[in-house]
Design a protein around this motif. Sequence first.
Motif, PDB file in Angstrom:
ATOM      1  N   VAL A 130       2.237 -11.002  -5.666  1.00 13.81           N
ATOM      2  CA  VAL A 130       1.589 -12.314  -5.584  1.00 13.81           C
ATOM      3  C   VAL A 130       0.763 -12.326  -4.306  1.00 13.81           C
ATOM      4  N   ALA A 131      -0.555 -12.188  -4.490  1.00 14.94           N
ATOM      5  CA  ALA A 131      -1.467 -12.183  -3.346  1.00 14.94           C
ATOM      6  C   ALA A 131      -2.867 -12.410  -3.870  1.00 14.94           C
ATOM      7  N   MET A 132      -3.691 -13.001  -3.041  1.00 15.67           N
ATOM      8  CA  MET A 132      -5.031 -13.335  -3.511  1.00 15.67           C
ATOM      9  C   MET A 132      -6.059 -12.236  -3.311  1.00 15.67           C
ATOM     10  N   SER A 202      10.406 -11.058  -1.009  1.00 18.06           N
ATOM     11  CA  SER A 202       9.377 -11.432  -0.041  1.00 18.06           C
ATOM     12  C   SER A 202       8.956 -10.245   0.819  1.00 18.06           C
ATOM     13  N   TYR A 203       7.669 -10.029   0.915  1.00 18.20           N
ATOM     14  CA  TYR A 203       7.163  -9.104   1.930  1.00 18.20           C
ATOM     15  C   TYR A 203       7.288  -9.876   3.242  1.00 18.20           C
ATOM     16  N   SER A 204       8.466  -9.800   3.848  1.00 22.29           N
ATOM     17  CA  SER A 204       8.762 -10.662   5.000  1.00 22.29           C
ATOM     18  C   SER A 204       8.098 -10.163   6.266  1.00 22.29           C
ATOM     19  N   ALA A 205       8.269  -8.867   6.523  1.00 23.72           N
ATOM     20  CA  ALA A 205       7.687  -8.282   7.732  1.00 23.72           C
ATOM     21  C   ALA A 205       6.608  -7.303   7.298  1.00 23.72           C
ATOM     22  N   LYS A 206       5.427  -7.857   7.098  1.00 18.16           N
ATOM     23  CA  LYS A 206       4.312  -7.019   6.673  1.00 18.16           C
ATOM     24  C   LYS A 206       3.324  -6.932   7.825  1.00 18.16           C
ATOM     25  N   TYR A 207       3.073  -5.715   8.252  1.00 22.21           N
ATOM     26  CA  TYR A 207       2.243  -5.498   9.435  1.00 22.21           C
ATOM     27  C   TYR A 207       0.771  -5.308   9.073  1.00 22.21           C
ATOM     28  N   TYR A 211      -2.442   1.824   7.240  1.00 24.60           N
ATOM     29  CA  TYR A 211      -1.853   2.644   6.179  1.00 24.60           C
ATOM     30  C   TYR A 211      -2.055   2.073   4.767  1.00 24.60           C
ATOM     31  N   TYR A 212      -2.709   0.906   4.669  1.00 21.27           N
ATOM     32  CA  TYR A 212      -2.987   0.350   3.330  1.00 21.27           C
ATOM     33  C   TYR A 212      -4.318   0.841   2.764  1.00 21.27           C
ATOM     34  N   GLY A 213      -5.012   1.686   3.515  1.00 19.53           N
ATOM     35  CA  GLY A 213      -6.356   2.109   3.116  1.00 19.53           C
ATOM     36  C   GLY A 213      -6.482   2.601   1.682  1.00 19.53           C
ATOM     37  N   PRO A 214      -5.690   3.586   1.265  1.00 19.33           N
ATOM     38  CA  PRO A 214      -5.834   4.103  -0.102  1.00 19.33           C
ATOM     39  C   PRO A 214      -5.568   3.042  -1.177  1.00 19.33           C
ATOM     40  N   PHE A 215      -4.625   2.143  -0.926  1.00 22.04           N
ATOM     41  CA  PHE A 215      -4.354   1.046  -1.859  1.00 22.04           C
ATOM     42  C   PHE A 215      -5.602   0.173  -2.032  1.00 22.04           C
ATOM     43  N   ARG A 216      -6.258  -0.108  -0.930  1.00 20.63           N
ATOM     44  CA  ARG A 216      -7.468  -0.950  -1.005  1.00 20.63           C
ATOM     45  C   ARG A 216      -8.595  -0.214  -1.721  1.00 20.63           C
ATOM     46  N   ASP A 227     -10.397  -8.649   9.832  1.00 20.35           N
ATOM     47  CA  ASP A 227      -9.199  -7.900   9.471  1.00 20.35           C
ATOM     48  C   ASP A 227      -8.125  -8.911   9.082  1.00 20.35           C
ATOM     49  N   LYS A 228      -6.880  -8.451   8.962  1.00 20.82           N
ATOM     50  CA  LYS A 228      -5.815  -9.344   8.487  1.00 20.82           C
ATOM     51  C   LYS A 228      -4.845  -9.728   9.608  1.00 20.82           C
ATOM     52  N   LYS A 229      -5.329  -9.581  10.860  1.00 22.55           N
ATOM     53  CA  LYS A 229      -4.409  -9.758  11.996  1.00 22.55           C
ATOM     54  C   LYS A 229      -3.971 -11.195  12.249  1.00 22.55           C
ATOM     55  N   VAL A 258      10.274  -4.815   4.319  1.00 25.56           N
ATOM     56  CA  VAL A 258       9.546  -4.366   5.507  1.00 25.56           C
ATOM     57  C   VAL A 258       8.447  -3.422   5.031  1.00 25.56           C
ATOM     58  N   LYS A 259       7.267  -3.558   5.611  1.00 22.87           N
ATOM     59  CA  LYS A 259       6.118  -2.785   5.152  1.00 22.87           C
ATOM     60  C   LYS A 259       5.091  -2.634   6.251  1.00 22.87           C
ATOM     61  N   PRO A 260       4.503  -1.446   6.472  1.00 21.38           N
ATOM     62  CA  PRO A 260       4.814  -0.138   5.898  1.00 21.38           C
ATOM     63  C   PRO A 260       6.226   0.346   6.219  1.00 21.38           C
ATOM     64  N   ASN A 283       7.066   2.161   1.117  1.00 19.97           N
ATOM     65  CA  ASN A 283       6.515   3.445   1.540  1.00 19.97           C
ATOM     66  C   ASN A 283       5.058   3.436   1.040  1.00 19.97           C
ATOM     67  N   VAL A 284       4.155   2.951   1.892  1.00 20.22           N
ATOM     68  CA  VAL A 284       2.833   2.528   1.402  1.00 20.22           C
ATOM     69  C   VAL A 284       1.878   3.686   1.100  1.00 20.22           C
ATOM     70  N   SER A 285       0.718   3.300   0.580  1.00 23.41           N
ATOM     71  CA  SER A 285      -0.261   4.259   0.076  1.00 23.41           C
ATOM     72  C   SER A 285      -0.686   5.295   1.117  1.00 23.41           C
ATOM     73  N   GLY A 286      -0.878   4.868   2.362  1.00 24.15           N
ATOM     74  CA  GLY A 286      -1.323   5.803   3.398  1.00 24.15           C
ATOM     75  C   GLY A 286      -0.260   6.837   3.741  1.00 24.15           C
ATOM     76  N   THR A 323       7.945   2.965  -3.756  1.00 24.26           N
ATOM     77  CA  THR A 323       7.278   4.204  -3.368  1.00 24.26           C
ATOM     78  C   THR A 323       6.498   4.837  -4.514  1.00 24.26           C
ATOM     79  N   TYR A 324       5.317   5.357  -4.181  1.00 25.76           N
ATOM     80  CA  TYR A 324       4.494   6.073  -5.152  1.00 25.76           C
ATOM     81  C   TYR A 324       5.117   7.427  -5.497  1.00 25.76           C
ATOM     82  N   PHE A 325       6.129   7.813  -4.744  1.00 26.26           N
ATOM     83  CA  PHE A 325       6.829   9.070  -5.013  1.00 26.26           C
ATOM     84  C   PHE A 325       7.957   8.892  -6.031  1.00 26.26           C
TER      85      PHE A 325
END
Length: 337
Positions: A130-132, A202-207, A211-216, A227-229, A258-260, A283-286, A323-325
């Motif tokens: 759930v995200a825009m 919930s993605y509670s602690a999302k930084y 490392y989200y580059g490949p996902f984007r 940015d998303k800071k 927790v993410k990444p 375990n994110v895309s990057g 994880t993508y693995f």
Amino acid sequence: MTHREIGYRSSFPHGRPRRLRQSGAIRSLVAEHDLKPADFIVPLFVMEGQDEKREIPSMPDYYNYTLDLLVDEVQELHDLGMRSVVLFAKVPEEKKDNKGTEAVNPDGLMQRAVREIKDAVPEMLVMTDVAMDPYSSYGHDGVVEDGKILNDASVEILTEMAISHAEAGADFVAPSDMMDGRIKAMREALEEEGYHDTGIMSYSAKYASSYYGPFRDALESAPGFGDKKTYQMDPSNVDEAIKEAQIDEQEGADIVMVKPGLPYLDVVRAVSESVNLPVSVYNVSGEYAMIKAAAQKGWLDGEQAMMEALIGFKRAGADLIATYFAKEATKRLLEVK
Ligand code: PBG
């Protein structure tokens, strides 16, 4: 599990820790953590079209599927022993706007994907992102006004999105936006609409992470400006992650995340000791891309690096791992050694 005091006093030569490492049998007997297929949440990308699977260039061996093929993939994952997927929809450019209107379309790709997957493989737990941002013309996780990301207006839309996913049959909604107060708003709305059993991860602690580059790349959802800071967390903080996770626990989350993952194992540990909920790690895309790229170059053993990263999450205190693995690691776990 929490840290224990190590009270080992026996000294050499009576005490020889290597005795417990001398064979595969003894190592497996005393292993402190393990992995199983049901620990994994499999992230899946769905796109419009038919009979097509497209490799994501920055994520070797990982694909964006049209819905017909995705349903077969989910069946295969279930047959292998995985029990949970989280869905991400790729939205055509022309359907994006500032308010993410397409996100709440009852016949949108995400909603159709949930319905078809639950129809075909009802035993698979289906979570939705759930995200825009994949729906936003600005590539942001909220409504933009004068260059700012509005909190409360975004929470309203995200809540409608969660309801729309629940209506389609999602077992869990997984808000990944980092707006304040969204878990409370979603829980209340889900209860009011009678979706008492629809869970919230919930993605509670999302930084705010590179490392989200490949996902984007996969979703063509990179932010169009800035940015998303102002909503995702500063990588220097850990107390703040505990605060976010505790807020989400109070607001009614069922699972916190927790993410990444790999650069934040200390955060996984801290959060797992601070809430009474299952903790998942993404375990994110990057992180996936780094291991795959090094393996392709022959610079490290990709399979071993994968398994080592995954057990590291369990050791850090994670109960679940997105994880993508997942499929590759499951195949490896199922091999008779
Ligand atoms: C959407 C979302 C993102 C990821 C999961 N959900 C991207 C972002 O926040 O920019 C990243 C997942 C990954 O990199 O594997 N909000």
